[in-house]
Design a protein around this motif. Structure first.
Motif, PDB file in Angstrom:
ATOM      1  N   LYS A  50      -8.448  -2.985  42.478  1.00 29.83           N
ATOM      2  CA  LYS A  50      -7.587  -1.897  42.916  1.00 29.83           C
ATOM      3  C   LYS A  50      -7.226  -1.057  41.710  1.00 29.83           C
ATOM      4  CE  LYS A  50      -3.300  -2.967  44.351  1.00 29.83           C
ATOM      5  NZ  LYS A  50      -2.155  -3.711  44.861  1.00 29.83           N
ATOM      6  N   SER A  91      -6.117   4.951  49.180  1.00 32.84           N
ATOM      7  CA  SER A  91      -7.424   5.466  49.547  1.00 32.84           C
ATOM      8  C   SER A  91      -8.487   4.811  48.679  1.00 32.84           C
ATOM      9  CB  SER A  91      -7.438   6.992  49.359  1.00 32.84           C
ATOM     10  OG  SER A  91      -8.711   7.511  49.641  1.00 32.84           O
ATOM     11  N   TYR A  92      -9.435   4.156  49.301  1.00 35.49           N
ATOM     12  CA  TYR A  92     -10.541   3.508  48.593  1.00 35.49           C
ATOM     13  C   TYR A  92     -10.040   2.603  47.464  1.00 35.49           C
ATOM     14  CZ  TYR A  92     -13.266   6.959  51.124  1.00 35.49           C
ATOM     15  OH  TYR A  92     -13.812   7.736  52.118  1.00 35.49           O
ATOM     16  N   ASN A  93      -9.098   1.721  47.794  1.00 42.93           N
ATOM     17  CA  ASN A  93      -8.517   0.758  46.848  1.00 42.93           C
ATOM     18  C   ASN A  93      -7.790   1.414  45.679  1.00 42.93           C
ATOM     19  OD1 ASN A  93      -9.232  -1.504  48.307  1.00 42.93           O
ATOM     20  ND2 ASN A  93     -11.206  -1.707  47.295  1.00 42.93           N
ATOM     21  N   THR A  94      -7.416   2.671  45.832  1.00 38.83           N
ATOM     22  CA  THR A  94      -6.560   3.332  44.860  1.00 38.83           C
ATOM     23  C   THR A  94      -5.218   3.563  45.527  1.00 38.83           C
ATOM     24  OG1 THR A  94      -8.439   4.400  43.775  1.00 38.83           O
ATOM     25  CG2 THR A  94      -6.262   5.341  43.365  1.00 38.83           C
TER      26      THR A  94
END
Length: 101
Positions: A50, A91-94
């Motif tokens: 992350k 969003s997308y592991n962010t």
């Protein structure tokens, strides 16, 4: 006591000090975005599990922390920064946060 810590507001000076400690603890450079990391045994770890991005109220990026290990996720200073910030979106592991300074 735990709720007192979670609701704690940071001053700008405290936030800057915590960000500096997190960068040192996680071995981050100011403009570093890692795609992989090599652990102490020489094993290559994949991209971060992350990424935590913390912005100030003016949308200036204060910290970008790619997290590769569980130990990094439990970093005390990083947890304090995240707990003092408002969660914005994932969003997308962010994970995006805003720290009201």
């Amino acid at each position: 006591m735990a709720s007192e810590i979670a609701d704690e507001k940071l001053t700008r000076a405290e936030a800057i000090e915590l960000i500096s400690e997190v960068k040192h603890d996680l071995n981050l450079k100011n403009d570093c975005e890692l795609d992989f990391v090599i652990d102490d045994e020489g094993n290559i770890k994949p991209s971060p599990i992350k990424v935590i991005k913390i912005y100030d109220k003016d949308n200036e990026l204060l910290l970008e922390a790619p997290i590769h290990t569980v130990e990094q996720m439990s970093n005390k200073e990083l947890r304090r920064l995240v707990n003092s910030s408002d969660f914005l979106i994932e969003s997308y592991n962010t994970f995006y946060y805003r720290l009201d300074l």
